[in-house]
Scaffold this motif. Structure first.
Motif, PDB file in Angstrom:
ATOM      1  N   ARG A 178       0.852  -1.200   0.000  1.00 30.18           N
ATOM      2  CA  ARG A 178       0.000   0.000   0.000  1.00 30.18           C
ATOM      3  C   ARG A 178       0.886   1.247   0.000  1.00 30.18           C
ATOM      4  O   ARG A 178       1.922   1.285   0.646  1.00 30.18           O
ATOM      5  N   ARG A 231      -3.246   5.428   1.434  1.00 29.56           N
ATOM      6  CA  ARG A 231      -2.719   4.142   1.922  1.00 29.56           C
ATOM      7  C   ARG A 231      -3.299   3.747   3.270  1.00 29.56           C
ATOM      8  O   ARG A 231      -3.345   2.577   3.611  1.00 29.56           O
ATOM      9  N   ASP A 264      -4.453   1.751  -4.903  1.00 28.62           N
ATOM     10  CA  ASP A 264      -3.538   2.877  -4.674  1.00 28.62           C
ATOM     11  C   ASP A 264      -2.929   3.413  -5.960  1.00 28.62           C
ATOM     12  O   ASP A 264      -2.638   4.605  -6.075  1.00 28.62           O
TER      13      ASP A 264
END
Lengths: 567, 1002
Positions: A249, A254, A263
């Motif tokens: 992430r 995030r 992401d």
């Protein structure tokens, strides 16, 4: 009388003096608010400005929507079709992909303008004041733009005229080069660029690098059936350019729920330096409310992927038909509503179900597949009534379908979330910040857009390995991408061109120019017939290539510009 | 100009009388009558060279004390020729005045001087301004419209809009098409409507190549010479006021679809579901309702709410025009003056489409010494366009199912639910938009002593224009607030040195002129825009408060330099010759082609003056012929290659970084770009017959334009879409006549009739001079729409033949409701190369105007009919429902006007197709725009002179008038003359108006 005469003589003399200035000086024309080529290609700053224009042009080409019938690089392929099922927006190949149509013309004109501007740079560089060392880089950067333009042209139109010299006088005697000649020119230009351009770490975000050149070389060598060279070029990118897939992430969201694939498409997460993204190879740069940024928070016509692809659930009533399905009957900056869509283009069942091994006839709201690319963050497969005043608030539209949706399925359909920026729309398009509702001026996708991402290079190398017969290595490259997505690895025996196209769809929908990829592989017509419910019946065998715009044929009066067969 | 001539005469008489003056005093009395013997009250009588004067009383009688027998009395009265009578030993002097100026005695402005109409060798038309004084015309152009043969003035449909002008058709492809405007001898750039019509004394139009050659390089499209009023020497002050009030409404009565019409339209668009197939889509499908259409939720909500809002009706209003003009003119022995002020207010048809104009003028002329005269023509025009009007396009698309305001009374921003904003919003904007013009033209005339007939004149013209456009909108920039300021400034300077020599030796008359001068213009503009304001309390006055700020500026300059030699010669007033050579230089041409020469020659023969000429009934007959060359300028900077740092070329690298400026080559250079040159002849005949009861003229012309300025279409494979170049040849021929007569004339009743007619034909004679297809004929330039031996406006397009019906066999890509496009080569495909055909041309075949003036006693009725006719396949215009109808969704959610007769299964005989169904080729139908229009009609009442002279008035007139009251045409939609049909994109209607007003002078 005499004094008069002398007075008059004096007067005449003064008048003549006043009017009788130097004629040449008087009529000399000096531009006050623009430049001329003579004074515009001398210093390094001039060439830099000429290159900046090319970046802006490539970005514009990436985001053409309304004038080019809404993202025809995807709509009308196996991945998407006109949601309204009418005759526009490539609803029918026979009235859009025609020699007189706007779609073939707009792309042709844009790319040849890029080529023309590149040629001016290359022609004027040797006599400029730019130091030799810089000249090579500028030359390489310019040539890579030319190669990028020909890439589009050759795969979309076939062998096109090769224009490699600066135009200083009118020319109307163009003839088509062969496809091989164009491909070889791409190789030549991209090779120069690969040799002279810096590495991804050495440039500012958005700038061309040797990785872009090598990626393009890999693709072009495949088209030339030179698989070893393709593999070598791809390997330069994959192994020697300090690029790697994002596996954890990262970026602006995030800490919210999601996954790494999610992401990749959040605001601020595309750039290497600015977003910590190590797999981006070339990113079209957008900024909001900065001159040259391409986007405006007060509503812009640029990069309207959200508007074109996102559905319109907020226009529906709840099943009782009294209250709106959505809060304030407004679009919202949420995954549930998809931003300010207009339901012009919807993904095919092939994309939504087939490639994930799903059955469109069953309830697919809860996906058990491990592949994160089909997670609930990345493909939105449900709409939850979001109007608190409705008795259906919080309930799923699939469980409680409203009759309006039943008769008009185009008002809502599943969509990939990368087309929108939930929770991240700029303030200027937000109607009510507490409710996240959006104004009618919303509709742009407010983030940077990938032009090339590392997975695509891996797919190219896999394709080269496959065509060379090395299934093991092909599968290995595909699995690099699949592993990151947590998908089941592919076995070498499963790898086919069709599989690679499926994988590209899973990973790259609305990023890659799907039409170009399919045309390059010669699979456009067959796959449209197979997977596109709207265009399957109207596409013709000859639609694998665009027609040469008729306006070009007509204006090219001193030579014959051959039309593609069938048109 | 009549006045200047008079001035000369007065000067002569004055000098003469001075020699004979002796001390003396006597009273002169007498009666002044008109041509029918009726007493003329209010006639001004002045002792020449003095301010001593009087006027006649109600019985036409006067009495005046004079100082000597050598005195000359001057009698003048509006509408009558002035007369001068020497007193001698008379004590009674009765005078009969005759109505002024037969047209042939008129003095005509010809450029750097004047000529009598009978001495002309070229084709110059003078406007009859009197005929349109009563019309509610904001611009003098509207008074010229249709009334002069060969002059085409476009129709206007916006408040304060400037009409297009064309003289003798189009002789250019891409060059400038507007004529050159000269006001009081100096070039006038800009809007005609900056001139107060009440200030204009005369308008003369130079049409033929030899007359135009005086203005050389800029004259190809004709020259319009405007002369403003001036005072007269020894004229007692006259104050004139005129005022009028007009109200206007669209010439066509149309409405947007109302609720029912709108809903029916939605059903029709969705006929395949809204109606049952079994019924042939004529029976409603009970299972279908509007929620099954593409209608936006806002519109759907309007159905149960019962909304039926008339957007068009609520955003438009009858337009109002108010005019006030006040003028004072007069003169002493050596000084004359004209001073005026005017106000025009126009409240446009669309809410806030307003226009206000204030004008002021001072024309002054004074003789400083006996060899020097100086003077000035100065004026100021202050035009105000302030106020944002809604885009009519926005009004048009908005459905009657939605309301402009919500329950709380606030404006709904996007009432339809798409990006279309509420048409009421612009009216809430703060907007300031003005254009101001200051003109200061100064001149000095020196009579060179010792050389009789030689004079030198210097004209020094200064023209300053200010443009201001400021605005702010709380709804702008996506409701974050926007504001802008744009300031522009233009300065133009002209200097003319004019040397004139006039000499009469026996029967020989010579008039020679030499001119040396320049004209230069400089323009600059600065604009700043701000977006994103926390509030707009300071409106546009503090743009620094904006979050997003943008600045831009631009500038240009251009220069023209010229020399001219011209000579007119006449022998006995019978044989006339005029020759001119002009040399022009213009900065906008390429380095090697800055200058050019423009020669001309004209010949005339007044046959009726020959002793052998003895045709009964023919009073005057003149034949004239001329040849001349003219040029057409190109826009500045056209020959240069342009590298532009455009907004689109900017980019930003990286996140949060700043702007990178990009540059792109925009145009190719053309180092050989030169003047477009027109050479042509004009043959004319002037006549007066039946004791001048009928007079007129007939003109024929034939001109060829060479080296046409032309944007050659390039394949964009080259990176450029076009390049400006010179090529080819266009031929223009034409025929014009104007006949004026008095079919009826009695003591009380006169009927005056003027008919003008013009016909112009243009054709392409040569293009590139290539025969690439080898058919032995020069090739057409199809990409540019140019065809050999065809008019410039040739229409080459798909031909349509009705509309595809439900049961028709449809070619690929077509649907019912789209045009049936003719497959010209019958190959079953539709391709631009094979299936287009020449359908006709946009040029009309001929036009005519008929002016009737009927006078009965104190009443005058004027009627002007104007017509443009296309002949066979001419004057074609595209009539197509342009607008927001390209897709089914847009068509469903947009509204349109009720004159759009669209196809549906219910209406299979419709005239127009349904654009939302799409088609492989954009075949569209053209229709002729022929019309006959009752353009002006007015009735005026002139109060009896005897009556008003008791009120110390010279003149009092009341009038009512109507404009565009009746138009006969087959064209559908807004107006045939503007070419706007049934489209809804930018539909500003042409207005018909009624006005009343009065004119009074003291």
């Amino acid at each position: 009388m005499k004094p008069y005469i002398s007075k008059i003589a004096l007067l005449v003399f003064v008048m003549t003096l006043a009017a009788g200035c130097n004629e040449e000086d008087f009529l000399n024309e000096v531009p006050l608010d623009f430049y001329s080529p003579e004074n515009s290609y001398t210093t390094e700053a001039h060439f830099e400005a000429a290159l900046v224009d090319l970046y802006a042009r490539v970005r514009d080409e990436q985001n053409i929507s309304s004038n080019a019938n809404e993202y025809t690089e995807v709509v009308g392929t196996d991945l998407a079709y006109n949601a309204r099922l009418d005759n526009n927006r490539l609803g029918n190949y026979n009235n859009t992909i025609t020699p007189q149509g706007g779609v073939p013309r707009i792309h042709w004109n844009n790319w040849y303008k890029v080529i023309s501007n590149v040629n001016a740079i290359i022609a004027r560089l040797p006599d400029s004041q730019v130091p030799q060392a810089r000249q090579a880089i500028i030359d390489g950067e310019a040539k890579l733009f030319r190669a990028w333009a020909y890439r589009y042209l050759v795969h979309t139109y076939g062998g096109v005229p090769l224009v490699l010299k600066e135009a200083t006088s009118p020319k109307s005697d163009f003839t088509r080069a062969s496809r091989e000649e164009v491909l070889n020119q791409i190789v030549k230009d991209a090779s120069d660029a690969a040799n002279s351009l810096p590495n991804v770490d050495a440039v500012i975000d958005g700038r061309l690098t040797n990785a872009v050149a090598n990626h393009l070389l890999a693709e072009t060598y495949i088209a030339l059936k030179q698989y070893d060279k393709a593999i070598a070029a791809a390997t330069e990118v994959i192994e020697k350019s300090n690029l790697s897939l994002m596996t954890k992430r990262f970026g602006s969201l995030r800490n919210s729920s999601g996954d790494v694939y999610y992401d990749l498409f959040r605001v601020g997460n595309q750039n290497r330096k600015g977003g910590g993204n190590t797999e981006a190879i070339w990113v079209a740069q957008y900024e909001t409310d900065i001159p040259g940024g391409g986007l405006s928070s007060t509503g812009s016509r640029a990069n309207q992927l959200e508007r074109v692809v996102a559905p319109l659930p907020w226009t529906l009533k709840d099943p009782k038909g009294k209250l709106s399905a959505a809060l304030d009957a407004s679009p919202a900056s949420t995954l549930n509503e998809g931003g300010r869509g207009a339901s012009f283009v919807r993904p095919t069942e092939y994309y939504l179900y087939d490639i994930w091994g799903l059955d469109p006839k069953v309830d697919n709201r809860v996906i058990t597949k491990a592949d994160i690319r089909t997670s609930k963050y990345n493909i939105v497969r449900d709409f939850i009534y979001s109007n608190p005043e409705s008795s259906f608030f919080g309930k799923s539209m699939i469980d409680f379908p409203t009759p309006q949706w039943v008769s008009q399925s185009w008002r809502w359909y599943p969509y990939p979330s990368k087309i929108t920026t939930p929770g991240q729309h700029p303030e200027g398009v937000i109607d009510n910040p507490a409710k996240l509702t959006l104004k009618s001026t919303a509709g742009s996708t407010y983030r940077d857009m990938y032009l090339i991402r590392l997975p695509e290079t891996l797919f190219l190398r896999a394709e080269a390995y496959l065509l060379k017969g090395d299934l093991e290595k092909a599968a290995a490259d595909l699995n690099v991408v699949r592993n990151r997505a947590n998908a089941t690895p592919v076995t070498p025996s499963e790898v086919t061109l069709e599989y690679i196209l499926d994988e590209r769809a899973r990973e790259l929908i609305f990023e890659e120019n799907r039409r170009l990829t399919l045309a390059r592989m010669g699979k456009l017509v067959a796959r449209v017939r197979k997977y596109n419910p709207l265009n399957g019946d109207d596409i013709n065998d000859y639609n694998d290539l665009f027609p040469i715009p008729f306006a070009e044929i007509e204006a090219n009066k001193d030579a014959k510009l051959e039309q593609n067969p069938g048109y | 100009m009549k006045q200047t001539l008079l001035l000369k005469k007065i000067f002569l008489f004055w000098s003469f009388s001075m020699l004979l003056t002796t001390a003396f005093a006597q009273t002169i009395t007498g009666k002044v009558t008109d041509e029918s013997g009726e007493a003329l009250p209010g006639v001004s009588i002045v002792q020449k060279g003095t301010t001593n004067g009087t006027t006649t009383n109600a019985e036409g009688r006067y009495s005046l004390n004079v100082s000597s027998t050598s005195v000359v009395l001057s009698f003048s009265f509006i509408g009558y020729s002035s007369q001068e009578q020497a007193v001698g030993n008379n004590t009674t002097l009765n005078v009969s005045m005759s109505p002024s100026a037969e047209s042939l005695e008129e003095v005509v402005v010809v450029g750097y001087g004047t000529q009598k109409r009978k001495d002309l060798t070229g084709a110059i038309a003078s406007a009859n301004l009197e005929a349109f004084r009563e019309a509610p015309n904001v611009s003098i152009l509207q008074s010229l419209k249709g009334s002069l043969p060969g002059l085409t003035i476009g129709q206007t449909n916006r408040a304060g809009q400037e009409a297009s002008i064309q003289i003798r058709g189009v002789s250019t492809l891409n060059g400038n098409t507007s004529p050159l405007i000269i006001v009081d001898g100096l070039i006038f750039n800009g809007r005609f409507s900056d001139i107060n019509p009440a200030d204009v004394a005369s308008v003369d139009v130079l049409k033929d190549p030899s007359s135009k050659a005086i203005y050389g390089s800029q004259a190809a499209n004709g020259v319009i010479l405007v002369t403003t009023k001036s005072g007269r020497t020894n004229q007692k002050p006259t104050i004139t006021y005129s005022g009028s009030y007009a109200t206007s409404t669209p010439t066509i009565d149309t409405k947007l679809l109302d609720r029912e019409g709108y809903l029916q339209k939605v059903r029709d668009i969705n006929y395949s579901n809204a109606y049952t197939k079994e019924s042939g889509y004529t029976q409603l499908n009970p299972a279908w309702d509007f929620s099954n259409s593409d209608m936006n939720p806002q519109l759907l909500a309007g159905i149960p709410a019962g909304n039926d809002y008339d957007w068009y009706g609520n955003l438009t209003q009858p337009a109002l025009i108010t005019n006030h003009s006040l003028g004072v003119s007069g003169g002493s022995e050596k000084t004359t003056y004209f001073l005026s002020a005017g106000y025009t207010g126009e409240k446009g048809f669309v809410l806030n489409d307003d226009y206000k104009r204030v004008t002021a003028r001072l024309n002054l002329d004074t003789q400083v010494t006996n060899w020097l005269t100086i003077g000035a023509n100065t004026s100021g025009t202050f035009t105000d366009f302030s106020g944002d009007a809604p885009s009519v396009g926005n009004i048009t698309v908005t459905s009657p199912l939605v309301l402009p305001r919500d329950e709380d009374g606030n404006f709904v921003i996007n009432p339809v639910g798409d990006q279309t904003t509420n048409a009421f919003l612009p009216a809430t904007n703060d907007n300031y938009n003005t254009q101001s013009r200051l003109v200061g033209n100064f001149y000095g005339v020196v009579k060179v002593p010792g050389v009789p007939g030689l004079s030198y004149r210097a004209n020094f013209g200064n023209n300053v224009r200010f443009f201001k456009d400021f605005g702010s909108s709380i709804y702008g920039a996506g409701q974050t607030g926007s504001a802008y300021k744009t300031n522009a400034y233009q300065y133009e300077q002209t200097l003319d040195n004019i040397l004139n020599y006039t000499k009469t030796i026996g029967k020989h008359n010579i008039n020679a002129t030499a001119v040396y001068g320049y004209n230069k213009v400089r323009y600059e503009r600065t604009a700043a825009t701000g977006k994103g304001f926390s509030d707009l309390d300071l409106s546009y006055n503090n743009l620094a408060l904006a979050e997003v700020q943008n600045i831009e500026s631009s500038a240009w300059k251009e220069a023209l330099l010229y020399q001219l030699v011209s000579a007119a010669y006449s022998y006995e007033g019978k044989y006339l010759l005029k020759a001119t050579v002009r040399r022009d230089g213009f900065s906008g041409f390429s380095q090697n082609n800055k200058t050019a020469l423009f020669p001309s020659i004209g010949l005339g023969w007044v046959i009726s003056q020959e002793p052998f000429f003895d045709v009964p009934g023919v009073d005057f007959l003149k034949i004239r012929g001329s040849y001349g060359e003219n040029g057409n300028k190109v826009a500045r900077y056209s020959s240069l290659a342009v590298v532009e740092a455009a907004e689109d070329s900017k980019y930003v690298f990286g996140d949060g970084s700043s702007t990178y400026i990009g540059r792109s080559v925009k145009t190719l250079a053309n180092k050989d770009l030169k003047w477009e040159r027109t050479k042509g002849i004009n043959v004319g005949l002037d006549f007066a017959v039946l004791k001048n009861r009928i007079d007129g003229n007939i003109e024929y012309y034939n001109s060829n334009t060479f080296d046409l300025l032309w944007s050659k279409v390039l394949p964009q494979t080259s990176g450029f879409s076009k390049v400006l170049s010179n090529l080819g040849q266009i031929n223009n021929t034409g025929f014009e006549f104007m006949i004026h007569g008095q079919p009826l004339k009695t003591n009380r009743f006169t009927w005056d009739l003027t008919v003008n007619f013009s016909r112009n034909r243009n054709k392409v004679v040569s293009l590139l001079g290539e025969d690439k297809d080898g058919d032995g004929k020069e090739d057409d330039l199809i990409a540019s729409g140019l065809f050999m031996n065809r008019p410039i406006g040739t229409i080459y397009d798909y031909q349509v033949d009705g509309i595809y019906q439900l049961n028709d066999e449809l070619p690929k890509g077509f649907e019912p409701g789209s045009y049936r496009v003719i497959d010209q080569n019958g190959d079953g495909k539709y391709a631009p190369a094979d299936d287009r055909a020449i359908l006709g041309q946009s040029e009309p075949a001929y036009s005519f105007g008929i002016q009737n003036t009927l006078s009965y006693g104190q009443f005058t009725l004027r009627m002007f009919v104007n017509s443009i006719q296309g002949g066979k396949n001419g004057y074609l215009g595209l009539n197509y429902p342009f607008g927001n109808l390209d897709t089914r969704g847009n068509a469903t959610n947009s509204n349109w006007f009720d004159f759009y007769d669209y196809w549906s299964p219910r209406n299979p005989g419709a005239k127009y197709p349904t654009p939302w169904v799409g088609a492989p080729v954009g075949g569209r139908a053209y229709y002729q725009r022929n019309f006959v229009r009752l353009q002006d009609i007015s009735l005026a009442y002139n109060f009896d002179k005897r009556l008003i002279s008791k009120l110390k008035m010279q003149n009092l007139k009341l009038f009512v008038s109507g404009k565009n009251l009746l138009t006969l045409t087959k064209w559908d939609g807004w107006d045939p003359e503007t070419g706007q049909g049934i489209n809804s994109r930018d539909p500003y209607p042409v207005m018909k108006s009624y006005s009343f007003g009065l004119e009074v002078s003291f």
